[in-house]
Enzyme design. Structure first.
Site, mmCIF file in Angstrom:
data_model
loop_
_atom_site.group_PDB
_atom_site.id
_atom_site.type_symbol
_atom_site.label_atom_id
_atom_site.label_comp_id
_atom_site.label_asym_id
_atom_site.label_seq_id
_atom_site.Cartn_x
_atom_site.Cartn_y
_atom_site.Cartn_z
ATOM 1 N N CYS A 194 0.873 -1.001 -0.051
ATOM 2 C CA CYS A 194 -0.081 -0.074 0.026
ATOM 3 C C CYS A 194 0.927 1.251 0.047
ATOM 4 O O CYS A 194 0.574 2.244 -0.525
ATOM 5 C CB CYS A 194 -0.716 0.077 1.167
ATOM 6 S SG CYS A 194 -2.173 -1.319 1.089
ATOM 7 N N ASP A 195 1.923 1.145 0.746
ATOM 8 C CA ASP A 195 3.056 2.245 0.919
ATOM 9 C C ASP A 195 3.292 2.339 -0.640
ATOM 10 O O ASP A 195 3.587 3.829 -1.072
ATOM 11 C CB ASP A 195 4.032 1.903 1.911
ATOM 12 C CG ASP A 195 5.174 2.939 1.842
ATOM 13 O OD1 ASP A 195 6.153 3.098 0.970
ATOM 14 O OD2 ASP A 195 5.034 3.568 2.852
#
Length: 173
Positions: free
Chosen positions: A64-65
């Site tokens: 997600c980062d």
């Protein structure tokens, strides 16, 4: 509400997604989410722009980062007629903290934590985890869905190139 058993996997384990599959050509379903300043936001708040919606389970996870940083980096080349919204079930405070520490300033992070309205409307809410599945949606200026990607394995990255090409193509529609 529609439940789609085994619609995705998380590290190989089957997950149930709640909500319908949003199809290209449909009018984008309405939703309400919370901004980092705790204000209410809807799809209409970004009317007149092409909206690339990047859906992630949690900004505090590696994929997600990477996904959010990648779209933040790409946003500079897209111009002001395309807005990138990243939606997760993270609390708005956590999203703001993450953006500050990651230097993310072009992507708008929004929280579906309170009511899970976005996840249910776009068929991206993971029943077993109360998180959002990984997905990408492009919505044109007329609120038509022009691109969807429900990533089958939630720990995998989306197809960035296809999503960005779809957002650029939606400018001409």
């Amino acid at each position: 509400m529609i439940e789609r058993p085994e619609a995705a996997t998380f590290a190989g384990s089957p997950m149930t997604l709640i909500g319908p599959i949003v199809q290209v050509g449909e009018t984008a379903p309405p939703f309400t989410v919370i901004a980092n300043d705790l204000s209410i936001k809807t799809l209409a708040d970004y009317a007149g722009k092409v909206r690339l919606i990047s859906v992630v389970p949690s900004l505090d996870t590696p994929v997600c980062d990477m996904q959010t940083r990648r779209f933040n980096q790409e946003a500079a080349a897209l111009g002001s007629d395309i807005v990138i919204l990243t939606i997760s079930c993270d609390l708005p405070f956590a999203q703001a903290r993450w953006c500050g520490s990651a230097g993310v300033d072009r992507v708008i992070t929004l929280s579906d934590h309170k009511h899970e309205e976005f996840g249910r409307a776009f068929g991206a809410l993971i029943k077993e985890l109360r998180l959002l599945s990984r997905a990408i949606f492009v919505i044109d200026r007329n609120d038509r869905v022009t691109y969807t990607e429900y990533v089958p394995e939630i720990t995998s990255e989306p197809d960035y190139d296809q999503a960005l090409a779809a957002a650029k193509a939606a400018l001409d529609q």
